[in-house]
Scaffold this motif. Sequence first.
Motif, PDB file in Angstrom:
ATOM      1  N   VAL A   1       0.884  -1.164   0.000  1.00 51.76           N
ATOM      2  CA  VAL A   1       0.000   0.000   0.000  1.00 51.76           C
ATOM      3  C   VAL A   1       0.923   1.214   0.000  1.00 51.76           C
ATOM      4  CG1 VAL A   1      -1.768   1.297   1.237  1.00 51.76           C
ATOM      5  CG2 VAL A   1      -1.812  -1.204   1.285  1.00 51.76           C
ATOM      6  N   ILE A   2       0.711   2.108  -0.963  1.00 47.72           N
ATOM      7  CA  ILE A   2       1.559   3.285  -1.123  1.00 47.72           C
ATOM      8  C   ILE A   2       0.702   4.532  -0.979  1.00 47.72           C
ATOM      9  CG2 ILE A   2       3.119   4.504  -2.697  1.00 47.72           C
ATOM     10  CD1 ILE A   2       3.504   1.704  -4.075  1.00 47.72           C
ATOM     11  N   GLU A   3       1.201   5.478  -0.206  1.00 46.19           N
ATOM     12  CA  GLU A   3       0.493   6.740  -0.006  1.00 46.19           C
ATOM     13  C   GLU A   3       1.493   7.876  -0.163  1.00 46.19           C
ATOM     14  OE1 GLU A   3      -1.535   8.637   3.828  1.00 46.19           O
ATOM     15  OE2 GLU A   3      -2.497   6.783   3.173  1.00 46.19           O
TER      16      GLU A   3
ATOM     17  N   HIS B   1     -10.234  -3.631   1.552  1.00 44.80           N
ATOM     18  CA  HIS B   1     -10.917  -4.253   2.695  1.00 44.80           C
ATOM     19  C   HIS B   1      -9.928  -4.948   3.621  1.00 44.80           C
ATOM     20  CE1 HIS B   1     -14.688  -3.478   0.651  1.00 44.80           C
ATOM     21  NE2 HIS B   1     -14.245  -4.107  -0.416  1.00 44.80           N
ATOM     22  N   ILE B   2      -8.921  -5.575   3.034  1.00 42.93           N
ATOM     23  CA  ILE B   2      -7.956  -6.372   3.817  1.00 42.93           C
ATOM     24  C   ILE B   2      -7.061  -5.486   4.679  1.00 42.93           C
ATOM     25  CG2 ILE B   2      -5.975  -7.940   3.654  1.00 42.93           C
ATOM     26  CD1 ILE B   2      -7.185  -8.956   0.986  1.00 42.93           C
ATOM     27  N   TYR B   3      -6.498  -4.434   4.096  1.00 43.63           N
ATOM     28  CA  TYR B   3      -5.545  -3.576   4.800  1.00 43.63           C
ATOM     29  C   TYR B   3      -6.125  -2.982   6.090  1.00 43.63           C
ATOM     30  CZ  TYR B   3      -2.426   0.361   5.735  1.00 43.63           C
ATOM     31  OH  TYR B   3      -1.604   1.258   6.345  1.00 43.63           O
ATOM     32  N   PRO B   4      -7.327  -2.384   6.068  1.00 45.90           N
ATOM     33  CA  PRO B   4      -7.876  -1.854   7.332  1.00 45.90           C
ATOM     34  C   PRO B   4      -8.087  -2.961   8.387  1.00 45.90           C
ATOM     35  CG  PRO B   4      -9.090  -0.978   5.461  1.00 45.90           C
ATOM     36  CD  PRO B   4      -8.175  -2.038   4.935  1.00 45.90           C
ATOM     37  N   LYS B   5      -8.465  -4.159   7.946  1.00 45.93           N
ATOM     38  CA  LYS B   5      -8.639  -5.260   8.908  1.00 45.93           C
ATOM     39  C   LYS B   5      -7.320  -5.647   9.563  1.00 45.93           C
ATOM     40  CE  LYS B   5     -12.789  -7.270   6.962  1.00 45.93           C
ATOM     41  NZ  LYS B   5     -13.431  -8.390   6.285  1.00 45.93           N
TER      42      LYS B   5
END
Length: 174
Positions: A133-135, A166-170
Amino acid sequence: KLKLNSDSQTLIENKVLLLYILNKVGKPISHKELLELVLSISDMNYFYFEQFLLDLLQDKYVFKYEKSEDIIYELTKEGISALELTHDIIPGIMKLNVDKLFKESLDSIKDKFSISADYTPNSEKDFIVRCKVIENHNIIFDIHAYAGSREQAKKVVDNWNSYAGHIYPKILDL
């Protein structure tokens, strides 16, 4: 199979330009991303873009499929061969503009999309999958996993690209 149309050399140049851009991208790209790139590089109008793309699909130089409600385009082996034979048709100044503007446009498109995944062979039998995940150009999440087959690795990549939102926040909640 790229045919010169008696109407203009411009038609063939624009088709080869699309192949050139797809080759520069080097990976599957959505319709919206491809359109943004083409419009930022050339003064081709939308209707010509659609017609040239349709011609390239019919000639099997470009492959199209649906993924997560998006239309995705990818250069085929035939498309790469056609480009190798015809890339000299694109005027040198246009190639220069493509190369310069392409980098800027692709960087801005990449900024909008912050989820990526890929896999590389670790040996003949297993693969390393990397999900990120890149921000704002910073990797804020990076995980490596092993897969026992190319199919399994591809499935992990596809699932990450489809469901990372969905996966990353979990994962953060855990």
